[in-house]
Design an enzyme around this catalytic site. Structure first.
Site, mmCIF file in Angstrom:
data_model
loop_
_atom_site.group_PDB
_atom_site.id
_atom_site.type_symbol
_atom_site.label_atom_id
_atom_site.label_comp_id
_atom_site.label_asym_id
_atom_site.label_seq_id
_atom_site.Cartn_x
_atom_site.Cartn_y
_atom_site.Cartn_z
ATOM 1 N N HIS A 263 0.823 -1.204 0.000
ATOM 2 C CA HIS A 263 0.000 0.000 0.000
ATOM 3 C C HIS A 263 0.865 1.264 0.000
ATOM 4 C CE1 HIS A 263 -4.237 0.973 0.008
ATOM 5 N NE2 HIS A 263 -3.993 2.035 0.768
ATOM 6 N N ARG A 266 1.368 2.383 -3.441
ATOM 7 C CA ARG A 266 0.162 3.085 -3.918
ATOM 8 C C ARG A 266 0.178 4.540 -3.444
ATOM 9 N NH1 ARG A 266 -5.366 2.329 -5.374
ATOM 10 N NH2 ARG A 266 -6.844 3.358 -3.986
#
Length: 305
Positions: A263, A266
């Site tokens: 993540h 991201r």
């Protein structure tokens, strides 16, 4: 806390059904795995205080449980629970309350304020650090198939900004080479979207799909884009472990010491796109955010970098 034993059969059934509900709604693997663990601790605490039914839960019950969390130590470090960890417990309670509401069951009130978290800036990698991760894929394994797969994983997690669950759910057919798009069918809450991908990254995916993937046992028997050595679809934890392995190979000591998750990649691509002048609305669409508020956090991060 995942080893806590529950005695109340109704709590056991609720916990199992709650986990399935999270999975069906398309929450990421970590949420589906950890949120029920947090709720298990809550149910166990209720049992120890002779609260055997949900309708016995009051505002004071929740506050007493939260006070207990604030006083108990982290089993791994021995220190108190961090603010981020306490917030995860709060969010678990709120998700469970939402689950009850969606099923028409009686809910309970949660009068708790989220703890002020530390800045998420530490989760953002610089473009130079991203380049280092890509560079080490050239020697991340003695097997070429694994090296090419590592590089392809970085393309999907960073260059395409996919969530971990979205990445592991990809099939070969979701890579639309001619259109220069990746079709994300397993987005959060099962929202579909198309993510653009440039020619350089397309070539990286082509190298993996046509050169490396066929070298995995049983690759012909599945449409899964990312597979393990047994020919099965990779799990989110598998990707996390490969990312951690890449970190051990970089020369940058500061980067090696960072706790980087899929993540974080991201977060990083969103920040880098904003730095390059992309409109916030376009980044929202790129990331698959339902609300612009979720995307606007990157404007605040950028101001602090």
């Amino acid at each position: 806390m995942k080893k806590l034993k529950l005695q109340n059969d109704s709590y056991k059934i609720l916990l199992s059904d709650f986990e399935q509900w999270l999975d069906i709604l398309g929450y990421n693997d970590r949420t589906v795995y950890y949120t029920p663990i947090f709720m298990r601790e809550f149910f166990h605490w209720l049992e120890t205080h002779d609260i055997q039914q949900l309708d016995q839960i009051t505002i004071d019950t929740v506050k007493a449980y939260y006070k207990y969390l604030g006083q108990r130590s982290n089993q791994r470090t021995g220190a108190g629970l961090s603010k981020a960890y306490l917030n995860k417990h709060q969010n678990a309670l709120r998700k469970f309350r939402e689950y009850l509401k969606k099923h028409g069951a009686k809910t309970f009130k949660i009068h708790l304020r989220l703890e002020k978290k530390e800045s998420a800036i530490k989760d953002i990698l610089t473009q130079s650090e991203i380049k280092q991760l890509f560079a080490v894929t050239s020697y991340s394994s003695k097997y070429q198939r694994t090296r090419l797969r590592d590089k392809a994983i970085l393309v999907i997690l960073y260059s395409c900004g996919l969530r971990r669950k979205e990445a592991v759910s990809l099939d070969i057919g979701d890579i639309l080479f001619d259109a220069g798009r990746v079709f994300v069918r397993q987005g959060k809450n099962y929202k579909e979207r198309y993510v653009p991908i440039n020619k350089h990254n397309i070539r990286i995916l082509e190298d993996y799909i046509y050169e490396a993937r066929p070298m995995y046992t049983g690759s012909h028997a599945t449409e899964a884009l990312f597979i393990n050595k047994y020919g099965n679809r990779m799990h989110g934890q598998d990707m996390g472990r490969r990312l951690q392995h890449l970190l051990t190979l970089v020369d940058d000591e500061i980067l090696r010491e960072k706790h980087i998750t899929p993540h974080c990649l991201r977060h990083s691509i969103a920040t880098h796109l904003l730095q390059q002048g992309m409109k916030i609305e376009d980044i929202q669409q790129f990331l698959g955010h339902s609300s612009l508020k979720s995307t606007q956090i990157y404007t605040h991060l950028l101001e602090s970098l």
